[in-house]
Design an enzyme around this catalytic site. Sequence first.
Site, PDB file in Angstrom:
ATOM      1  N   GLU A 119     -25.989  -1.958  39.259  1.00 28.12           N
ATOM      2  CA  GLU A 119     -24.751  -1.185  39.554  1.00 28.12           C
ATOM      3  C   GLU A 119     -24.637  -0.039  38.682  1.00 28.12           C
ATOM      4  OE1 GLU A 119     -21.560  -4.586  40.301  1.00 28.12           O
ATOM      5  OE2 GLU A 119     -22.608  -4.964  38.479  1.00 28.12           O
ATOM      6  N   GLU A 141     -26.649 -12.216  41.280  1.00 28.46           N
ATOM      7  CA  GLU A 141     -25.308 -12.729  40.945  1.00 28.46           C
ATOM      8  C   GLU A 141     -24.940 -14.030  41.594  1.00 28.46           C
ATOM      9  OE1 GLU A 141     -24.710  -8.773  39.318  1.00 28.46           O
ATOM     10  OE2 GLU A 141     -25.707  -9.637  41.083  1.00 28.46           O
TER      11      GLU A 141
END
Length: 721
Positions: A119, A141
């Site tokens: 990210e 995730e």
Amino acid sequence: MIVENANYETLEGGTVVITIDMAGAPLNVMNDAFGDMLDTVLARLEAERDSITGVIITSGKASFVAGGDVNKILALTQGGAEAGFAFVQALKARLRRIESFGRPVVASINGSALGGGLELALACHHRIAIDDAKSQIGFPEVGLGILPAAGGVVRTVRMLGLMKALPLLTEGRRLAPQDALQQGLVDELASSREDMLAKAKAWIATNPSPRQPWEVKGYSIPGGNMFAPENIGAMSVFPSMIFKKTRGLLPAAERILAVASESTQVGFDAAMLIESRTFAELLMTPVTENLIRTMFLQMNEITAGESRPKGFEKQKVRKVGILGAGMMGRGIAYSCACAGIDVVLKDISLVSAEAGKAYSRDLLDKAVKRGRKTKEDREAILARIQPTILMEDLSDCDLVIEAVFEDVPLKKGIVREVEAVLKTGTIVATNTSTLPISLLAEASANPTNFVGLHFFSPVDKMHIVEIICGKGTSEETLARVYNFVQQIKKTPIVVHDSRGFFTSRVFSVFADEGDRLLKDGVDPAIIENAARDAGMPVGPLAVQDEVMMDMLLRSYKTNRVLDQELGDSYSETYAVCAELCELMCDCGRAGRGAGAGFYDYLPDDGKQLWPGLTEMFGGDKAMDYADVRDRMMYRMVVEAARCLQENVVTSERDGNIGSILAFGFPSYSGGVFQFIRSMGIDAFLARCETLASAYGQRFSPPEELAERLARSNTALIAINP
């Protein structure tokens, strides 16, 4: 200039290199200290903006940024959904300052970039990764029950489009740099750190005023929004595809799909808010905590060797001997050869030994066809496997694994025969699912070097090995085989000698309880569906068909004889299973391999429950659906609690990981012991009492369960507790 947890270096020409290096940690992870570091760095960058021509963000570790600090994520659950929302919103704001800095910012990815690390890279204007096949780039995730919440979903969809982004986000794929380049997550590859930094400087020099694609006037998401003609077909089936995999028990993938889809319908800032709110909601589900505690923290403990005795140097096995080239032996040989270990594969006939090697050839041919291995890989692996009929060929092995039939006299005889030719210090292991290791060790002249290694079938697909320590097994032997299991890229769990050990003992009662329900007159379809609804891969009747009931019956008879010899009663724990297996075998329905079992097997590879079951057992017994489900699940958990009480397993991590990897106990629960903790010990005991009152004392856990669980997290592995 060195700031806390990073190095800030201004190069000639005005390029600033930020090298992230979190103090006292092997990896850069995103926590409060990471946020403070970014605040300090961003404040200085913004103060010096006019003199800066570009920024390079890289890492002082072997990897780039490993993602969010899992301990921090767990701590957020204590503060409620708003704490999780505030944390990711603050992180988002920092990353937004990076992409809005007004100067080119390049992510120089010098290793793995996972989760939050990716990210961070996506918030930069350009991404360059070192081309190292060991590096991993992606969003894992979903495997922890959450979603990429620092803009990962929103930016990936805006960069790649829904069709390319969704598989990466919902499946948690980890890509090698070459694949990440092909997918569009990185823009360039570099051969070394120096090459990476040189390319970063070159890109900055030719791109003085970059902007993110979605900030350019006229931008549209590649492929359009969720209702675009090219997306609508796939979007209509994505939910069912996800549900087929998760059965609604793992909500993260469904929520990622929802956020990704909705993000195409709103602006960037609104999409970011949707992402943060969804993260906060997922954070508060029990599933998320269960997955984090077991599949991340406890799995990492096992990987780090917490169950391995300390003080012994790590050694690699150079050569392994395998006695028996049947189903288990050939699979073990394949796994060892793939790990670079030389293998001597012995059987009583050369034809059988060669057939064992041919199994590896077949698997490798398929891997070459699918592009997972090269022809050179195949030949190198096959060259490591030496079929033989001569026991003397095992004389220089570091480890010998006996993998013959589950027969005590046969195994004892082979142990005596092989030890006569082995060099001093060679470890002898027996592959068995239930036979007592200490009993088999009676045949060994060196019981300290004797140990159990319970592989699971098919060995090439099952990523776990149960290490069983006999009464005489030394700590050094345990340490060495622990290393070996990791060397062949499998997960070791450590248990102590007992009838059925841990995994077989716990899983056998799943089949037994399914058969008890059938015998009680419950509809077999309800039994199978209740097990799957609870999260088991297949129902108890299907399991017995796959394993083959004649084999289960032989195991039962072997254990009944051992009970008589040892004064034990282990076989009684699955006596009803044995009763029904014998009944089905008498009907000529021993299981799938025989063409018929509890199920009928159809020409199109389909299957359906055998109608004769309702004729034999009725199938019209009215029973609360929750009781049907809980009888199977609680039976396993109670048996696991007994194993903990009896020191068969001495750490929750080994029990949790073992139950998930060995026999498919639902991952959303976190494993057999996290199942109890997630529910709460008092609530679990109350449900057990209800089941025991209605169906029998087999549902009554040990009286000391609460006390044992309270101290089991800190229990140390002891060879002979």
